[in-house]
Design a protein around this motif. Structure first.
Motif, PDB file in Angstrom:
ATOM      1  N   GLU A 231      11.126   4.366 -64.018  1.00 37.92           N
ATOM      2  CA  GLU A 231      10.802   4.733 -62.638  1.00 37.92           C
ATOM      3  C   GLU A 231       9.424   5.378 -62.510  1.00 37.92           C
ATOM      4  O   GLU A 231       8.857   5.423 -61.427  1.00 37.92           O
ATOM      5  CB  GLU A 231      11.844   5.724 -62.081  1.00 37.92           C
TER       6      GLU A 231
ATOM      7  N   LEU B 152       6.103   6.773 -58.219  1.00 38.43           N
ATOM      8  CA  LEU B 152       7.392   6.385 -58.778  1.00 38.43           C
ATOM      9  C   LEU B 152       7.871   5.080 -58.144  1.00 38.43           C
ATOM     10  O   LEU B 152       7.404   4.695 -57.063  1.00 38.43           O
ATOM     11  CB  LEU B 152       8.408   7.497 -58.485  1.00 38.43           C
ATOM     12  N   VAL B 153       8.793   4.416 -58.806  1.00 39.70           N
ATOM     13  CA  VAL B 153       9.429   3.235 -58.197  1.00 39.70           C
ATOM     14  C   VAL B 153      10.930   3.253 -58.451  1.00 39.70           C
ATOM     15  O   VAL B 153      11.401   3.813 -59.441  1.00 39.70           O
ATOM     16  CB  VAL B 153       8.908   1.896 -58.781  1.00 39.70           C
ATOM     17  N   ILE B 154      11.653   2.611 -57.542  1.00 35.94           N
ATOM     18  CA  ILE B 154      13.067   2.323 -57.798  1.00 35.94           C
ATOM     19  C   ILE B 154      13.240   0.813 -57.619  1.00 35.94           C
ATOM     20  O   ILE B 154      12.914   0.274 -56.550  1.00 35.94           O
ATOM     21  CB  ILE B 154      14.000   3.074 -56.831  1.00 35.94           C
TER      22      ILE B 154
END
Lengths: 259, 259, 259
Positions: C36, C48-50
Motif C-alpha cells: 500500500e 498510499l494506494v488500496i
C-alpha cells in the motif's frame, strides 16, 4: 573540571531553551516602506490599510459599497485582545466594524487568531483605527495569563461599542466583560464562579463545538453594572489562574493586568 | 581540545533539545486546594466538579434541569482516551454523559482535545465519575502511538456504554473499537486493513471535512464480536505504526498497550 | 577563558536551536515494505494506494462503485502544493479526483493539511497518480515562503485540471492561480494587490470563517490569460513576502520558486 564545565553550560543552555514560549511574543517593530503597512503588535498582530479596495475584491469580500477604504487587523495569537482594542478604535474614529473572523490558531495553542476589518470612507480614518487598535493591544493583553498547558483571558470595558457588539453580541454602551478558559474545562468552572460572584447578566456562552472555531476554550460573556462585571471577572481570574497552574507552570500575564 | 569540548557539548545539547516531544506529556500531579478541583492526568487533562451549577450557566449550557451537579473532563491532547475512560466512569457511577465536545487541538498535533460533561444529582457521584476517568486514562493512552509526524490510536471495550454511544454512536452493551490514523491518509489504509482483517460491523467513519473538528485524522468505528473487534484493531495498529514510521521516528505508545 | 568558551558555545547552541523550523520539513525517504505504501514527500506528505477497497469502507467513504482502487495523498503541512501536484497527476494518468479535504493543520502553523483521494479502475493507475503527485511536490512547494509568523503561498498552472476544479472551482483548461496570506490580514492585502496588478478574473475568496477550515489564511483564486495570472501572482508575492517579514525573519521559499 571539564565535566563541571559541561554541566554548567548544559544548565545555561537548557535554561535558555526551556524558557516558556509565551503564547503571545512581543513583536519587534519592523517597517517595510509600503503605504498599506501600519504596524505590528503583540501576538503576531499586523495592522494594514487599503485606501481604495479593488471592486472585484469588494465584491468577493461582500463589503458595503460605501466603504472605499478598509483597515485590517490580523493576528496569529489572540482574538479577545484585538477585538477589545478594536472596540476602543471604533469609539475613537469615524469607522465601522465590518467583520470579525476567528481562525483556529494561536500557533499551536488552544485558542484563536483573528481577522478584523474596519470600514471607512476615508483612508486616514481607517489608518487611525488600525493605529489605535495596535496601541491598545499593550493593554488588552494585560489579563491574558498563559502557561504551556493553556490560558486564561479576561477582558473588560465600562462601555461596549460596536466591535464587542459585532463579535460578542454585547449591548452597546453598557459595561461588558468576557472570560476565557483553555483547556475548555477550566472555562466552565470560571464561568460558574463569575456568575456566582456578582449580579451580572449572562449574554453568551461559547464552547469547542458551538460559538468558537473549534478552539479548546469555554468563553462566557457578561454584561451589567460595571462594578459587578469587574467583580465577576476578578473572581474568575483568581480561580482560573489557580486551576491552570495545576497543569503547568505559574500562568503569567502577557503584559500588565488592567482589570 | 577546545573544539572537541565544544563538539561534545553541542552533541549533548542537541540530544536534549531534540528529544521528541511526546504529544501527550504526563501531568505532574499538582493540587490547588479548591473543592472544584479533582485532579489532572495525561494529555493535559484536568478533572473538575461543580456541586451546584448556577441557574444562568445551567441555561446557557443547555443542561437538563435534573442535574444539579456536573463533572467535567477537559484535555488539550486526546479525545479518544478521555471518552473511553469516561465510558468506564459511566458504568461505574450514577452519572450520565451530558455532552462530548471535540476541540481542534493536541497542542499543534494533528488531533483533538476534548470537553466532556457528566451530569449527576449528587456531587459525590460527579466527583467519582471524574476520578474514575482520570484513573482510567493511564490505560486508555496505552494504544496511542505517536511520533513527530502524527499518531495512531486504537481503543477497545468489550461492552460499550453511554459515553461511546454519545460520542461515537456505539451500540450500548456490545464490543466496540475505534482506530485513528493521523495524518488522515494513514487512517484510510488502517480502516481498510481493519475491515478486511475480521468480520466486524462498520458503524462510522470520520475524516477532516466530516465527523471531526477539521482534525487531520481518519477514524473508523467498529462493533461486533469481541474477538473480531480486537483482531481488527490489532491488524490496524500493525499497519498504522509501520506507515507512520515512514514519516518520522519509531512511533511509541504513550503508556502501556492494553488491546 | 572559561567564560569566553561558555559564551562561544552558547552562541553556537542558540544558533542551532533557533534555526527557524521550516513549516514543511523535507521528509527523509523511508520505506516500509507494504504494497500500500508508495512514498513520502515534503510537508509530512505520504502517498498510499488500496488495490481493492473493502465494500464496507467503500460505502462509508461514499466512493463511486466504479473505483475499485484508490490513491491517497495525505499531509500535515500544505494543501495547495499537494492539490496542484495532484492536478498534474490527474492530467498524466487515468484517474479522477474523488475528494479533497482540508484539515486545520500545518503542525501548529496557520494553514491546512490535506487528504486527497484519487479513484481508478486499476491499481497501477492509482499508484502512478500518487507517484506523480509526490514527485511534483518538490516543484509546488517552490513558492511557499514561510517564517515563524506565517506563510505566503503562490500557485500557478497554465491549464487547470480536475483537482483544481474540485478543490478551488477553477475553470478546467484555463490558466489558474491562487495566493495565500497567513496571517489572514496579509492575504487581504495581497489579494487586492494581485487584482490591481493585472486583468484577471476573481473566481473565489476564502477566509478564516468561510471557505477555509478555520485556518488563519485569506486565499484568492484567479483565472484568465496566463500572462496576466502570473503577473498577478508575482505582484502578490512581492508584497506578501515583504509584509510577512515585518512579523518575523525573512520568509524563505521551501524549495525553488517556479512561478
Amino acid at each position: 573540571m571539564k565535566d563541571q564545565l559541561i554541566e554548567k553550560i548544559m544548565e545555561e543552555v537548557m535554561k535558555k531553551v526551556e524558557e516558556p514560549k509565551t503564547e503571545a511574543p512581543k513583536a519587534t517593530p519592523k517597517f517595510c516602506g509600503m503605504t498599506e503597512f501600519v504596524g505590528t503588535g503583540i501576538g503576531d498582530t499586523i495592522g494594514l490599510v487599503i485606501a481604495n479596495v479593488d471592486p472585484s475584491l469588494h465584491e468577493v469580500m461582500k463589503l458595503d459599497k460605501k466603504y472605499r477604504s478598509i483597515g485590517i487587523i490580523g493576528a496569529r495569537t489572540g482574538a479577545g485582545p484585538q477585538i477589545m482594542a478594536a472596540d476602543e478604535a471604533v469609539k475613537a474614529t469615524n469607522t465601522e466594524i465590518i467583520s470579525v473572523e476567528l481562525a483556529r490558531d494561536t500557533k499551536g495553542g488552544a485558542g484563536h487568531g483573528c481577522l478584523i476589518i474596519f470600514g471607512a470612507e476615508d483612508v486616514s480614518d481607517a489608518r487611525r483605527a488600525v493605529e489605535v487598535t495596535l496601541k491598545e493591544l499593550e493593554r488588552t493583553f494585560g489579563d491574558v495569563y498563559a502557561n504551556d498547558a493553556g490560558h486564561i483571558e479576561l477582558q473588560y470595558t465600562a462601555r461596549a461599542s460596536y466591535a464587542c457588539e459585532k463579535a460578542f453580541g454585547a449591548p452597546v454602551g453598557k459595561a461588558f466583560g468576557l472570560m476565557v478558559g483553555a483547556p475548555a474545562a477550566i472555562g466552565v468552572i470560571i464561568a460558574d464562579t463569575a456568575i456566582k460572584a456578582a449580579n451580572v447578566d449572562v449574554i453568551g456562552y461559547a464552547s469547542p463545538a458551538g460559538g468558537t472555531s473549534y478552539s479548546n476554550e469555554v468563553i462566557l460573556f457578561i454584561s451589567g453594572d460595571s462594578g459587578a462585571v469587574r467583580q465577576s471577572l476578578i473572581a474568575a481570574k483568581e480561580v482560573g489562574v489557580k486551576l491552570l497552574g495545576t497543569l503547568g507552570g505559574e500562568p503569567a500575564p502577557v503584559t500588565v493586568p488592567y482589570i
